[in-house]
Design a protein around this motif. Structure first.
Motif, mmCIF file in Angstrom:
data_model
loop_
_atom_site.group_PDB
_atom_site.id
_atom_site.type_symbol
_atom_site.label_atom_id
_atom_site.label_comp_id
_atom_site.label_asym_id
_atom_site.label_seq_id
_atom_site.Cartn_x
_atom_site.Cartn_y
_atom_site.Cartn_z
ATOM 1 N N VAL A 28 3.100 2.548 30.658
ATOM 2 C CA VAL A 28 3.223 2.291 32.093
ATOM 3 C C VAL A 28 2.161 3.105 32.824
ATOM 4 N N ASN A 29 1.399 2.424 33.654
ATOM 5 C CA ASN A 29 0.356 3.101 34.416
ATOM 6 C C ASN A 29 0.899 3.479 35.783
ATOM 7 N N ILE A 30 0.523 4.642 36.257
ATOM 8 C CA ILE A 30 1.081 5.118 37.532
ATOM 9 C C ILE A 30 0.743 4.199 38.701
ATOM 10 N N VAL A 32 0.411 0.850 38.902
ATOM 11 C CA VAL A 32 1.264 -0.346 39.018
ATOM 12 C C VAL A 32 2.364 -0.292 37.961
ATOM 13 N N PRO A 33 3.188 0.728 38.018
ATOM 14 C CA PRO A 33 4.164 0.892 36.934
ATOM 15 C C PRO A 33 5.110 -0.283 36.777
ATOM 16 N N VAL A 34 5.588 -0.773 37.891
ATOM 17 C CA VAL A 34 6.588 -1.829 37.770
ATOM 18 C C VAL A 34 5.963 -3.125 37.283
ATOM 19 N N ASN A 35 4.786 -3.449 37.824
ATOM 20 C CA ASN A 35 4.087 -4.653 37.371
ATOM 21 C C ASN A 35 3.896 -4.626 35.869
ATOM 22 N N ALA A 37 5.446 -2.732 33.672
ATOM 23 C CA ALA A 37 6.715 -2.723 32.942
ATOM 24 C C ALA A 37 7.242 -4.136 32.797
#
Lengths: 56, 442
Positions: A28-30, A32-35, A37
């Motif tokens: 998970v990248n900070i 766009v974490p939700v995208n 995920a």
């Protein structure tokens, strides 16, 4: 003899933070974490479900 | 530099006992570890560990004073001894000043009344919601067991095998085929996710083993939220005592153990032909690349910090930014360089790192906040879909699908829990700063 307190005032103390070596559970990248995920886990899970016809 | 330090409030932090006489003394259990090795400081720094494990860097004069505070010598006697083995003479008043103003408030020495609340490092970007998986004693046993993997011959053999395996994996088309097979089968995917989790835990064992191999004592392994995402962690604070090579071995131990894991998975696949093994081996490469990111406190951050010779890069953001802001003022540059206390090359590298990390973090946080409604909406809809899938899978007794969708739902919401923790910390600091400002005005 060093008795000038303004000189002694500059004596430096630094607290070091506890050193914790991290390991990520998911990619998970900070930014766009939700995208990511959703992209990594959500769509993959959906793809599985579609492939075996669980949902649709 | 004592920014980012806050007083602990619980009673466990009362580490400085009372002093019966006027003779100053070090607090019980303080460890004096000598010069911080492999550092890029203009003036060297010396390392001490407080009894509670807090690592502190001191100037040569402060360290020298601390070494002579044995409780048996008066301020005058300590001043004589410090002056005898230091290039600067100091009198009893100077020693008293350093003890009362510098060492005692930080819980390093005792002269007068006992210090009841000692400060401790409290970086903003630190772990929250943490829990211990393996206590320190168990981790030390694990570290001892795996330490031989850090022997140079074993490292060379592992990396050679990894290279050969990667060449075969990515040129033969086997990797792509294994991933396609795995994502089409919920049970296989569950195995793949499980293997990634095991790989991440093994990564942590690599840090602990590297720390132990160098002669330091690793602490607990656990889980927590770092900024906005879930992580495993290993406490390797004791690696500060190691030289640069030892610290770098600790830093690189995680991704090196990822490499070991890839080799084991590759060999298992060659033996069994079971696709999830090779799919996981491919994805572990992604974990390695992610770990090399130098902007947050991932492995890449510590690798850069130890290569440059600066133990706390984040602690330099404030002074660097302040220095750049007042650039051009008369005498400002000289004072700033004295404050930064880094050799020219290290100073340039740290400035470049600061200029990289500020827009990255600020941009990331801004995007998160601005797009939060959209992201949360997507997460909510996705959760509803997952829940429907779980209900249907439950009806049909499909355990693998239930587990995957539950895990996916958890992953969807964890970043927001992490963001909540981060915002709470920011708010807490702002409130504290406001209270301090009000108190100063009174």
């Amino acid at each position: 003899m060093v008795e000038d307190m303004t000189v002694l005032e500059r004596e430096h103390v630094e607290f070091l933070p506890s050193r914790e070596a991290l390991g990520g559970l998911v990619n998970v990248n900070i930014v766009v974490p939700v995208n990511l995920a959703i992209a990594v886990l959500g769509s993959a899970a959906l793809a599985c479900q579609n492939a075996v016809g669980i949902i649709r | 530099m004592t920014s980012g330090i806050r007083p602990k409030r619980d009673e466990e932090t009362v580490i400085a006992g009372s002093c019966d006489s006027e003779n100053p003394r070090r607090v019980d259990g303080l460890q004096l570890l000598g010069e911080y090795r492999g550092a890029a400081y203009e003036e060297p720094r010396f390392l001490v560990y407080r009894p509670d494990g807090q690592a502190v860097l001191l100037t040569p004069l402060l360290y020298r004073v601390l070494t002579h505070l044995d409780g048996r010598h008066s301020l005058a006697s300590v001043a004589e001894r410090v002056s005898a083995d230091h290039d600067r003479a100091i009198g009893p008043d100077g020693v008293r000043y350093l003890v009362e103003q510098k060492l005692e408030p930080l819980g390093l020495a005792v002269l007068g009344a006992p210090v009841e609340q000692v400060p401790t490092a409290d970086p903003l970007l630190s772990l929250s919601a943490r829990g211990v998986l393996f206590p320190a004693r168990m981790v030390r046993t694990i570290a001892r067991l795996f330490a031989p993997l850090h022997l140079p011959a074993v490292v060379a053999a592992t990396l050679g095998t990894l290279l050969a395996l990667d060449l075969w994996m990515f040129t033969s088309g086997q990797a792509d085929a294994a991933i396609r097979t795995t994502v089409g089968d919920p049970a296989a995917m569950l195995v793949g996710v499980g293997l990634l989790l095991v790989s991440t835990l093994f990564h942590e064992c690599g840090h602990a083993a590297g720390c132990h191999y160098g002669g330091a004592r690793p602490g607990a392994i656990g889980v927590g939220l770092y900024v906005v995402f879930p992580v495993f962690y290993t406490n390797v604070t004791d690696a500060y005592r190691l030289n640069r090579a030892g610290r770098l071995r600790t830093d690189l131990g995680g991704i090196y153990f990822n490499a070991v894991f890839i080799v084991v998975l590759g060999c298992a696949y060659l033996t069994s032909g079971y696709a999830p093994l090779l799919a996981a081996a491919v994805l572990v490469h992604g974990q390695i690349i992610q770990q090399l990111m130098p902007t947050l406190r991932m492995d890449g951050y510590y690798i850069v910090a130890d290569l440059v010779g600066v133990p706390n890069l984040f602690g330099l953001i404030g002074p660097i930014v302040a220095g750049l802001a007042r650039r051009g003022r008369r005498g400002g540059r000289h004072a700033w360089r004295a404050e930064i206390n880094l050799r020219p090359f290290a100073r340039r590298v740290v400035i470049a790192w600061v200029l990289l990390v500020i827009p990255f973090l600020a941009g990331g946080l801004a995007v998160m906040l601005l797009r939060a409604p959209t992201y949360i909406g997507i997460a909510w809809r996705s959760t509803a879909e997952r829940w429907t899938a779980v209900e249907q899978a439950f009806t049909h007794g499909q355990v693998a699908t239930i587990l995957i969708d539950t895990f996916a739902t958890l992953m969807l919401w964890l970043p927001w829990v992490g963001l909540g923790f981060l915002l709470a910390r920011v708010l807490q600091r702002a409130v504290r700063a406001g209270i301090r400002a009000v108190n100063r005005r009174r």
